[in-house]
Design a protein around this motif. Structure first.
Motif, PDB file in Angstrom:
ATOM      1  N   GLY A  43       0.754  -1.762   0.387  1.00  0.00           N
ATOM      2  CA  GLY A  43       0.067  -0.338   0.052  1.00  0.00           C
ATOM      3  C   GLY A  43       0.867   1.533  -0.059  1.00  0.00           C
ATOM      4  N   HIS A  97       1.351   7.755   6.205  1.00  0.00           N
ATOM      5  CA  HIS A  97      -0.003   6.874   5.527  1.00  0.00           C
ATOM      6  C   HIS A  97      -1.905   7.349   6.438  1.00  0.00           C
ATOM      7  CE1 HIS A  97      -0.550   3.042   3.060  1.00  0.00           C
ATOM      8  NE2 HIS A  97      -1.429   4.267   2.526  1.00  0.00           N
ATOM      9  N   GLU A 100      -1.792  10.546   4.148  1.00  0.00           N
ATOM     10  CA  GLU A 100      -2.564  10.581   3.539  1.00  0.00           C
ATOM     11  C   GLU A 100      -3.668  10.315   2.700  1.00  0.00           C
ATOM     12  OE1 GLU A 100      -3.370   8.292  -0.636  1.00  0.00           O
ATOM     13  OE2 GLU A 100      -2.392   7.148   1.337  1.00  0.00           O
ATOM     14  N   HIS A 101      -4.141  10.031   3.775  1.00  0.00           N
ATOM     15  CA  HIS A 101      -5.635   8.774   2.997  1.00  0.00           C
ATOM     16  C   HIS A 101      -6.471  10.708   3.348  1.00  0.00           C
ATOM     17  CE1 HIS A 101      -5.817   4.237   3.198  1.00  0.00           C
ATOM     18  NE2 HIS A 101      -4.792   4.470   2.938  1.00  0.00           N
ATOM     19  N   CYS A 193      -7.317  -0.673   1.421  1.00  0.00           N
ATOM     20  CA  CYS A 193      -5.503  -0.237   2.022  1.00  0.00           C
ATOM     21  C   CYS A 193      -5.141  -1.501   2.873  1.00  0.00           C
ATOM     22  CB  CYS A 193      -5.837   0.577   2.210  1.00  0.00           C
ATOM     23  SG  CYS A 193      -3.096   1.077   2.848  1.00  0.00           S
ATOM     24  N   HIS A 197      -2.878   1.616  10.012  1.00  0.00           N
ATOM     25  CA  HIS A 197      -3.486   3.264  10.527  1.00  0.00           C
ATOM     26  C   HIS A 197      -3.191   3.108  12.094  1.00  0.00           C
ATOM     27  CE1 HIS A 197      -4.401   4.441   6.278  1.00  0.00           C
ATOM     28  NE2 HIS A 197      -4.291   3.068   5.993  1.00  0.00           N
TER      29      HIS A 197
HETATM   30 ZN    ZN Z   1      -3.435   3.109   1.915  1.00  0.00          ZN
END
Ligand code: ZN
Length: 384
Positions: A43, A97, A100-101, A193, A197
């Motif tokens: 991912g 990450h 980013e989402h 994904c 997270h």
């Molecule tokens: Zn991702």
């Protein structure tokens, strides 16, 4: 199949696992465990590193449901070992990450553009979007992203199946039909994904977009989140502090101060060019006309001034030469003549002064490696 602890708890930094396999490889050993919290790359997120017992985990990848840990020393099959992730690195990657989402979800929600490329580098993330966005629009996205961080929203991660999966809308680069892991940030984003997270958006801490440029009909941005964003802000603040000290101005005055310096520099450059030409004229005037050659050695005149000097001296002698430089660094030359075909004579000249270069019949230029004394002696008697 290895039990994937990173999907059960993305914040598990220490665990115990039993070694189920250990084989020697080209650069160490490949170890499988019955369970692991080491995330293999996926991912866009790089593989975790850390330790299994005394062994360093250098890389991790997944092959047919088994997680392979590349380690630097052999481990005993059947034995259990304490394992530890390089936790700060993993946390920073999750902050980036998940950030980013948030950004990609907002850009999709507000503008309808897709994330079409994602790279997590050592310094920052690079993300490509399918449509153009102005800096102002991106700053609005950044505001909304940090609002989502402050709202401390819980991430919801699940595997929808059958009807639910068919009905569900989510962002995805691939056309997936089974084992689809959905990462949802309520009201912001829903995306397929495979990476671990943060649990809540508050953990992302800070979202900062750094740069934007046009890229393949869309926009490429770089961004940092969390502790990386704080460090980036610190580095930039330190740079501004150094500049403000060097220019003796307050930190919020560095931009006009640098602009003033650049203006001053441009004016001085112009003035120096005028002075150079004036000095070239004075030097040419001070030299007596001769039937022989004239050579000037100089270390201050720039190229236009040297050219002017040679042009003026050409009227006073057979061959006029200006050399600029030093014995240590070598000499650049400009040579002119109205009486000798210099293009034809360049070979004998260059042979005499250890040089290379050429040009027109009237003027040649190049470099010489001989010292000033040798050049002077050669040039005095040179007939072209
Ligand atoms: Zn991702």
């Amino acid at each position: 199949m290895t039990e994937k602890l990173y999907y059960i708890d993305s914040h598990m930094r220490e665990f115990t696992a039993r070694v189920t396999g250990c084989t020697e490889t080209k650069n160490g050993f490949a170890v499988t465990l019955d369970r692991t919290a080491f995330f293999p790359e996926g991912g866009g997120q790089p593989a975790d590193t850390g330790t299994v017992g005394e062994a360093r985990v250098l890389d991790v990848h997944e092959k047919d449901g088994r997680i392979l840990h590349s380690v630097d020393r052999p481990l005993t099959v059947g034995e259990s070992y304490p394992c530890a992730l390089d936790w700060e690195q993993r946390l920073r990657r999750m902050q980036n990450h998940s950030g980013e989402h948030i950004v990609s979800g907002l850009i999709y929600r507000e503008h309808g553009f897709d994330n079409v490329g994602f790279h997590m580098g050592a310094d920052c993330m690079t993300i490509d979007y399918s449509g153009e966005l102005s800096w102002k629009e991106l700053m609005r996205i950044e505001d909304l992203a940090n609002e989502a961080v402050r709202a401390d929203l819980p991430l919801h991660i699940w595997y929808p199946e059958g009807e639910e999966l068919a009905r569900l809308f989510y962002r995805s680069k691939l056309d997936l039909t089974e084992n689809v892991r959905i990462v949802e940030i309520p009201g912001i984003d829903r995306c397929a994904c495979c990476a671990p997270h943060v649990d809540r958006t508050g953990e992302v801490g800070l979202v900062k977009i750094l740069t934007a440029e046009r890229h393949r009909g869309g926009v490429r941005i770089t961004a940092v989140c969390g502790m990386d964003a704080v460090e980036e802000a610190r580095r930039r603040q330190e740079s501004v502090t150094v500049i403000s000290n060097l220019l003796s101005v307050k930190r919020d005055q560095v931009v006009p101060a640098v602009e003033r310096q650049l203006e001053l520099q441009a004016r001085q450059k112009e003035r120096l060019a005028r002075l150079g030409l004036e000095l070239a004229r004075l030097r040419a005037e001070s030299m007596e006309p001769t039937e022989g050659n004239l050579a000037v050695f100089d270390s201050v005149l720039d190229e236009p001034a040297l050219r002017e000097l040679v042009n003026l001296l050409m009227e006073k002698c057979a061959v006029a030469a200006a050399f600029s430089g030093s014995d240590a660094e070598g000499w650049r030359y400009i040579i002119g003549s109205r009486r000798v075909d210099l293009r034809a004579a360049a070979r004998s000249l260059n042979a005499g002064i250890g040089g290379r270069g050429g040009g027109s019949p009237e003027m040649i230029q190049g470099r010489a490696s001989a010292d000033a004394e040798t050049i002077r002696a050669f040039f005095r008697s040179w007939k072209g």
